[in-house]
Design a protein around this motif. Structure first.
Motif, PDB file in Angstrom:
ATOM      1  N   ILE A 155       0.856  -1.188   0.000  1.00 42.79           N
ATOM      2  CA  ILE A 155       0.000   0.000   0.000  1.00 42.79           C
ATOM      3  C   ILE A 155       0.890   1.234   0.000  1.00 42.79           C
ATOM      4  O   ILE A 155       1.720   1.415   0.899  1.00 42.79           O
ATOM      5  N   THR A 156       0.735   2.067  -1.007  1.00 39.36           N
ATOM      6  CA  THR A 156       1.534   3.283  -1.128  1.00 39.36           C
ATOM      7  C   THR A 156       0.594   4.470  -1.304  1.00 39.36           C
ATOM      8  O   THR A 156      -0.584   4.301  -1.652  1.00 39.36           O
ATOM      9  N   PRO A 157       1.081   5.679  -1.067  1.00 39.99           N
ATOM     10  CA  PRO A 157       0.231   6.851  -1.329  1.00 39.99           C
ATOM     11  C   PRO A 157      -0.305   6.859  -2.762  1.00 39.99           C
ATOM     12  O   PRO A 157      -1.452   7.244  -3.000  1.00 39.99           O
ATOM     13  N   GLU A 158       0.527   6.416  -3.693  1.00 39.69           N
ATOM     14  CA  GLU A 158       0.114   6.419  -5.104  1.00 39.69           C
ATOM     15  C   GLU A 158      -1.001   5.403  -5.355  1.00 39.69           C
ATOM     16  O   GLU A 158      -1.963   5.684  -6.082  1.00 39.69           O
ATOM     17  N   SER A 159      -0.883   4.230  -4.747  1.00 37.99           N
ATOM     18  CA  SER A 159      -1.907   3.204  -4.969  1.00 37.99           C
ATOM     19  C   SER A 159      -3.231   3.601  -4.313  1.00 37.99           C
ATOM     20  O   SER A 159      -4.310   3.357  -4.860  1.00 37.99           O
ATOM     21  N   VAL A 160      -3.138   4.232  -3.155  1.00 36.55           N
ATOM     22  CA  VAL A 160      -4.360   4.694  -2.484  1.00 36.55           C
ATOM     23  C   VAL A 160      -5.000   5.831  -3.271  1.00 36.55           C
ATOM     24  O   VAL A 160      -6.230   5.875  -3.449  1.00 36.55           O
ATOM     25  N   GLN A 161      -4.175   6.749  -3.758  1.00 40.22           N
ATOM     26  CA  GLN A 161      -4.694   7.850  -4.564  1.00 40.22           C
ATOM     27  C   GLN A 161      -5.430   7.327  -5.792  1.00 40.22           C
ATOM     28  O   GLN A 161      -6.494   7.839  -6.173  1.00 40.22           O
ATOM     29  N   ALA A 162      -4.884   6.285  -6.421  1.00 44.77           N
ATOM     30  CA  ALA A 162      -5.523   5.703  -7.604  1.00 44.77           C
ATOM     31  C   ALA A 162      -6.901   5.144  -7.254  1.00 44.77           C
ATOM     32  O   ALA A 162      -7.873   5.306  -8.016  1.00 44.77           O
ATOM     33  N   LEU A 163      -7.003   4.501  -6.101  1.00 44.50           N
ATOM     34  CA  LEU A 163      -8.297   3.962  -5.682  1.00 44.50           C
ATOM     35  C   LEU A 163      -9.287   5.079  -5.371  1.00 44.50           C
ATOM     36  O   LEU A 163     -10.461   5.019  -5.758  1.00 44.50           O
ATOM     37  N   LEU A 164      -8.819   6.095  -4.677  1.00 45.07           N
ATOM     38  CA  LEU A 164      -9.704   7.201  -4.304  1.00 45.07           C
ATOM     39  C   LEU A 164     -10.185   7.990  -5.520  1.00 45.07           C
ATOM     40  O   LEU A 164     -11.244   8.622  -5.477  1.00 45.07           O
ATOM     41  N   SER A 165      -9.423   7.945  -6.576  1.00 46.61           N
ATOM     42  CA  SER A 165      -9.776   8.678  -7.795  1.00 46.61           C
ATOM     43  C   SER A 165     -10.579   7.823  -8.784  1.00 46.61           C
ATOM     44  O   SER A 165     -10.990   8.318  -9.843  1.00 46.61           O
ATOM     45  N   SER A 166     -10.783   6.564  -8.441  1.00 48.13           N
ATOM     46  CA  SER A 166     -11.494   5.652  -9.338  1.00 48.13           C
ATOM     47  C   SER A 166     -12.956   6.052  -9.502  1.00 48.13           C
ATOM     48  O   SER A 166     -13.566   6.622  -8.590  1.00 48.13           O
ATOM     49  N   GLU A 167     -13.523   5.735 -10.650  1.00 44.99           N
ATOM     50  CA  GLU A 167     -14.950   5.968 -10.855  1.00 44.99           C
ATOM     51  C   GLU A 167     -15.796   4.902 -10.168  1.00 44.99           C
ATOM     52  O   GLU A 167     -17.006   5.071 -10.022  1.00 44.99           O
ATOM     53  N   ASP A 168     -15.155   3.826  -9.733  1.00 39.22           N
ATOM     54  CA  ASP A 168     -15.869   2.738  -9.087  1.00 39.22           C
ATOM     55  C   ASP A 168     -16.043   3.018  -7.591  1.00 39.22           C
ATOM     56  O   ASP A 168     -15.063   3.256  -6.870  1.00 39.22           O
TER      57      ASP A 168
END
Length: 220
Positions: free
Chosen positions: A3-16
């Motif tokens: 879990i990295t800031p980048e991976s979390v950011q990607a999830l938070l920005s997801s349309e899902d």
């Protein structure tokens, strides 16, 4: 997968929607400063469940920047479309002891007919311990909503203002044992002769948990 800031950011920005919830869960594994930066946009997510999950983490993350946090929570408290999200904001304001937000809690209480939000604000005022909350608690304890009354009883105990005792005394014979239990807790905190007299009565209550709580205060 780490879990990295980048991976979390990607999830938070997801349309899902599910991804964003997952991102919020993973946010707990990051340091607070990073989490605080990432969570701010999510407080305005189009999905109420996502907003609720985000606001519910603010009592932990908000310590990073209390002033900014109050601004964010004020916006949610006063303008979110969902009452449970607003209530979570009230809880976070109280948990962080953001007494500068008292006027916002007061405005939300007086401007809402939603008992859930009012309940959260009453409980919040007890936790904050701000003496300005007395009048709101007096209003709540006079309501015809049993849950709101019970929250006000507990909050008066936390507030520690002896002016509350006359407002509490009518509940000594309440048919709901949970109300009597909260009353015993509150009177233990407030003290004084009037409180002790009621605690003596409650020490003989037919419900053991009420009697035991009352005994801790009047020395029986």
């Amino acid at each position: 997968m780490s879990i990295t800031p980048e991976s979390v950011q990607a999830l938070l920005s997801s349309e899902d929607y599910g991804d964003r919830i997952s991102g919020l869960n993973q946010l707990r594994h990051l340091d607070n400063a990073t989490g605080f930066a990432l969570i701010q946009p999510v407080l305005a997510d189009p999905q109420a469940r996502v907003r609720y999950a985000a606001v519910s983490q603010m009592d932990r993350l908000g310590v990073i920047d209390p002033e900014k946090t109050l601004s964010l929570l004020r916006e949610v408290l006063l303008h979110d479309s969902e009452v449970d999200v607003q209530s979570a904001a009230a809880d976070a304001i109280a948990a962080l002891k953001l007494t500068e937000g008292f006027a916002d809690l007061k405005a939300a209480y007086e401007g809402s007919s939603e008992w859930l939000l009012q309940f959260s604000i009453v409980a919040a005022l007890g936790e904050m311990g701000d003496p300005r909350g007395f009048d709101i608690l007096a209003d709540a304890i006079a309501s015809d909503n049993n849950l709101l009354q019970t929250a006000a009883i507990s909050a008066f105990g936390e507030l520690g203002d002896p002016r509350a005792i006359p407002l509490l005394l009518p509940f000594q014979n309440d048919p709901d044992w949970q109300v009597r239990y909260r009353l015993a807790q509150a009177l233990n905190r407030l003290g004084g002769e009037a409180a002790q007299a009621v605690l003596t009565q409650l020490a003989a209550d037919s419900v053991e948990i009420v009697a035991e709580e009352a005994k801790t205060g009047h020395g029986a």
